[in-house]
Design a protein around this motif. Sequence first.
Motif, PDB file in Angstrom:
ATOM      1  N   LYS A  49       0.832  -1.201   0.000  1.00 19.27           N
ATOM      2  CA  LYS A  49       0.000   0.000   0.000  1.00 19.27           C
ATOM      3  C   LYS A  49       0.869   1.255   0.000  1.00 19.27           C
ATOM      4  O   LYS A  49       0.606   2.213  -0.736  1.00 19.27           O
ATOM      5  CB  LYS A  49      -0.920   0.017   1.219  1.00 19.27           C
ATOM      6  CG  LYS A  49      -1.992  -1.051   1.193  1.00 19.27           C
ATOM      7  CD  LYS A  49      -2.777  -1.034   2.501  1.00 19.27           C
ATOM      8  CE  LYS A  49      -3.759  -2.170   2.585  1.00 19.27           C
ATOM      9  NZ  LYS A  49      -4.493  -2.182   3.849  1.00 19.27           N
ATOM     10  N   ALA A  50       1.918   1.248   0.831  1.00 20.51           N
ATOM     11  CA  ALA A  50       2.806   2.412   0.905  1.00 20.51           C
ATOM     12  C   ALA A  50       3.507   2.633  -0.437  1.00 20.51           C
ATOM     13  O   ALA A  50       3.655   3.781  -0.892  1.00 20.51           O
ATOM     14  CB  ALA A  50       3.827   2.225   2.018  1.00 20.51           C
ATOM     15  N   ARG A  51       3.931   1.548  -1.093  1.00 18.07           N
ATOM     16  CA  ARG A  51       4.604   1.675  -2.396  1.00 18.07           C
ATOM     17  C   ARG A  51       3.658   2.254  -3.438  1.00 18.07           C
ATOM     18  O   ARG A  51       4.026   3.171  -4.187  1.00 18.07           O
ATOM     19  CB  ARG A  51       5.110   0.302  -2.864  1.00 18.07           C
ATOM     20  CG  ARG A  51       5.833   0.364  -4.213  1.00 18.07           C
ATOM     21  CD  ARG A  51       6.356  -0.998  -4.632  1.00 18.07           C
ATOM     22  NE  ARG A  51       5.314  -1.968  -4.878  1.00 18.07           N
ATOM     23  CZ  ARG A  51       4.634  -2.082  -6.021  1.00 18.07           C
ATOM     24  NH1 ARG A  51       4.865  -1.263  -7.015  1.00 18.07           N
ATOM     25  NH2 ARG A  51       3.714  -3.015  -6.157  1.00 18.07           N
ATOM     26  N   ILE A  52       2.427   1.771  -3.487  1.00 11.71           N
ATOM     27  CA  ILE A  52       1.453   2.275  -4.456  1.00 11.71           C
ATOM     28  C   ILE A  52       1.152   3.749  -4.183  1.00 11.71           C
ATOM     29  O   ILE A  52       1.046   4.557  -5.115  1.00 11.71           O
ATOM     30  CB  ILE A  52       0.165   1.427  -4.425  1.00 11.71           C
ATOM     31  CG1 ILE A  52       0.452  -0.005  -4.878  1.00 11.71           C
ATOM     32  CG2 ILE A  52      -0.926   2.049  -5.275  1.00 11.71           C
ATOM     33  CD1 ILE A  52       0.977  -0.114  -6.297  1.00 11.71           C
ATOM     34  N   LEU A  53       1.038   4.123  -2.915  1.00 10.75           N
ATOM     35  CA  LEU A  53       0.779   5.522  -2.587  1.00 10.75           C
ATOM     36  C   LEU A  53       1.943   6.421  -3.001  1.00 10.75           C
ATOM     37  O   LEU A  53       1.722   7.532  -3.507  1.00 10.75           O
ATOM     38  CB  LEU A  53       0.491   5.674  -1.088  1.00 10.75           C
ATOM     39  CG  LEU A  53      -0.869   5.171  -0.628  1.00 10.75           C
ATOM     40  CD1 LEU A  53      -0.982   5.251   0.881  1.00 10.75           C
ATOM     41  CD2 LEU A  53      -1.988   5.947  -1.289  1.00 10.75           C
ATOM     42  N   ARG A  54       3.182   5.929  -2.814  1.00 12.72           N
ATOM     43  CA  ARG A  54       4.348   6.713  -3.268  1.00 12.72           C
ATOM     44  C   ARG A  54       4.327   6.887  -4.779  1.00 12.72           C
ATOM     45  O   ARG A  54       4.566   7.978  -5.291  1.00 12.72           O
ATOM     46  CB  ARG A  54       5.647   6.021  -2.846  1.00 12.72           C
ATOM     47  CG  ARG A  54       6.085   6.308  -1.438  1.00 12.72           C
ATOM     48  CD  ARG A  54       7.517   5.874  -1.183  1.00 12.72           C
ATOM     49  NE  ARG A  54       7.785   4.505  -1.582  1.00 12.72           N
ATOM     50  CZ  ARG A  54       7.589   3.442  -0.828  1.00 12.72           C
ATOM     51  NH1 ARG A  54       7.096   3.585   0.383  1.00 12.72           N
ATOM     52  NH2 ARG A  54       7.866   2.229  -1.262  1.00 12.72           N
ATOM     53  N   ILE A  65      -2.087   8.179 -13.083  1.00  9.30           N
ATOM     54  CA  ILE A  65      -2.686   7.453 -11.954  1.00  9.30           C
ATOM     55  C   ILE A  65      -3.616   6.367 -12.475  1.00  9.30           C
ATOM     56  O   ILE A  65      -3.622   5.239 -11.966  1.00  9.30           O
ATOM     57  CB  ILE A  65      -3.425   8.415 -11.003  1.00  9.30           C
ATOM     58  CG1 ILE A  65      -2.415   9.303 -10.291  1.00  9.30           C
ATOM     59  CG2 ILE A  65      -4.274   7.643 -10.002  1.00  9.30           C
ATOM     60  CD1 ILE A  65      -3.017  10.278  -9.306  1.00  9.30           C
ATOM     61  N   GLY A  66      -4.386   6.678 -13.514  1.00  9.58           N
ATOM     62  CA  GLY A  66      -5.263   5.665 -14.111  1.00  9.58           C
ATOM     63  C   GLY A  66      -4.470   4.493 -14.648  1.00  9.58           C
ATOM     64  O   GLY A  66      -4.860   3.330 -14.487  1.00  9.58           O
ATOM     65  N   ALA A  67      -3.329   4.779 -15.288  1.00  7.70           N
ATOM     66  CA  ALA A  67      -2.471   3.704 -15.810  1.00  7.70           C
ATOM     67  C   ALA A  67      -1.921   2.861 -14.670  1.00  7.70           C
ATOM     68  O   ALA A  67      -1.858   1.627 -14.771  1.00  7.70           O
ATOM     69  CB  ALA A  67      -1.343   4.298 -16.637  1.00  7.70           C
ATOM     70  N   LEU A  68      -1.529   3.516 -13.574  1.00  9.67           N
ATOM     71  CA  LEU A  68      -1.020   2.795 -12.406  1.00  9.67           C
ATOM     72  C   LEU A  68      -2.106   1.872 -11.846  1.00  9.67           C
ATOM     73  O   LEU A  68      -1.847   0.695 -11.558  1.00  9.67           O
ATOM     74  CB  LEU A  68      -0.571   3.790 -11.328  1.00  9.67           C
ATOM     75  CG  LEU A  68      -0.246   3.209  -9.956  1.00  9.67           C
ATOM     76  CD1 LEU A  68       1.011   2.361 -10.015  1.00  9.67           C
ATOM     77  CD2 LEU A  68      -0.106   4.310  -8.926  1.00  9.67           C
ATOM     78  N   LEU A  69      -3.321   2.390 -11.716  1.00 11.88           N
ATOM     79  CA  LEU A  69      -4.414   1.582 -11.168  1.00 11.88           C
ATOM     80  C   LEU A  69      -4.740   0.399 -12.070  1.00 11.88           C
ATOM     81  O   LEU A  69      -4.975  -0.715 -11.585  1.00 11.88           O
ATOM     82  CB  LEU A  69      -5.658   2.450 -10.964  1.00 11.88           C
ATOM     83  CG  LEU A  69      -5.544   3.534  -9.880  1.00 11.88           C
ATOM     84  CD1 LEU A  69      -6.793   4.397  -9.866  1.00 11.88           C
ATOM     85  CD2 LEU A  69      -5.295   2.928  -8.519  1.00 11.88           C
ATOM     86  N   ARG A  70      -4.748   0.616 -13.386  1.00 11.59           N
ATOM     87  CA  ARG A  70      -5.017  -0.498 -14.317  1.00 11.59           C
ATOM     88  C   ARG A  70      -3.910  -1.528 -14.249  1.00 11.59           C
ATOM     89  O   ARG A  70      -4.168  -2.738 -14.246  1.00 11.59           O
ATOM     90  CB  ARG A  70      -5.159   0.029 -15.744  1.00 11.59           C
ATOM     91  CG  ARG A  70      -6.502   0.673 -16.014  1.00 11.59           C
ATOM     92  CD  ARG A  70      -6.703   0.957 -17.485  1.00 11.59           C
ATOM     93  NE  ARG A  70      -5.699   1.863 -18.033  1.00 11.59           N
ATOM     94  CZ  ARG A  70      -5.749   3.195 -17.939  1.00 11.59           C
ATOM     95  NH1 ARG A  70      -6.749   3.771 -17.314  1.00 11.59           N
ATOM     96  NH2 ARG A  70      -4.802   3.936 -18.474  1.00 11.59           N
ATOM     97  N   ARG A  71      -2.651  -1.075 -14.198  1.00 11.82           N
ATOM     98  CA  ARG A  71      -1.517  -1.995 -14.145  1.00 11.82           C
ATOM     99  C   ARG A  71      -1.578  -2.875 -12.901  1.00 11.82           C
ATOM    100  O   ARG A  71      -1.312  -4.070 -12.946  1.00 11.82           O
ATOM    101  CB  ARG A  71      -0.201  -1.196 -14.161  1.00 11.82           C
ATOM    102  CG  ARG A  71       1.036  -2.107 -14.172  1.00 11.82           C
ATOM    103  CD  ARG A  71       2.313  -1.322 -14.047  1.00 11.82           C
ATOM    104  NE  ARG A  71       2.507  -0.970 -12.648  1.00 11.82           N
ATOM    105  CZ  ARG A  71       2.999   0.183 -12.219  1.00 11.82           C
ATOM    106  NH1 ARG A  71       3.326   1.135 -13.070  1.00 11.82           N
ATOM    107  NH2 ARG A  71       3.158   0.408 -10.936  1.00 11.82           N
TER     108      ARG A  71
END
Length: 157
Positions: A49-54, A65-71
């Motif tokens: 969770k901390a890595r994704i938030l960073r 951010i959308g690309a990150l969430l899809r990935r």
Amino acid sequence: MERLVAKGIEAPAAPQGARSATGGVAGGAAATVEVVAKAKRRQFSAVYKARILREADACRATGQIGALLRREGLYSSHLVEWRRLRAGGALQALAAKKRGRKPTRDARDRELARLAHENARLRRKLAQAEAVIEVQKKLSEILGIPLSPPARDESDE
């Protein structure tokens, strides 16, 4: 026109060169759909969770951010919830919490309940012992056997 086959059901595919809603070009590899018999709740570690938030905080351009969430296969609500937890207390707040009803009794309450149960058990045992003593007294009266007076304790005074 190409046709996609998923789980034995044929559905018409998009025309060659058409764009999908996510911006990709249709036609390449056929999408496979995997349906699990029983859905299982995903659990994410606090480090993940901390890595994704960073990574989300580092996103500056539109659509990153959308690309990150899809990935990662996440929802935007995950980010919202994790950011709220992070604001409330750093990495510890991101750790998974036990689901279900929270225990309302602490150790003191459990000890109190245990002692009350033991007290009730001892009272029943005392009542039984007193009944046996009464029967013995009556039997000794009937048989004419004199009983010595009971010894007095300091607690009786």
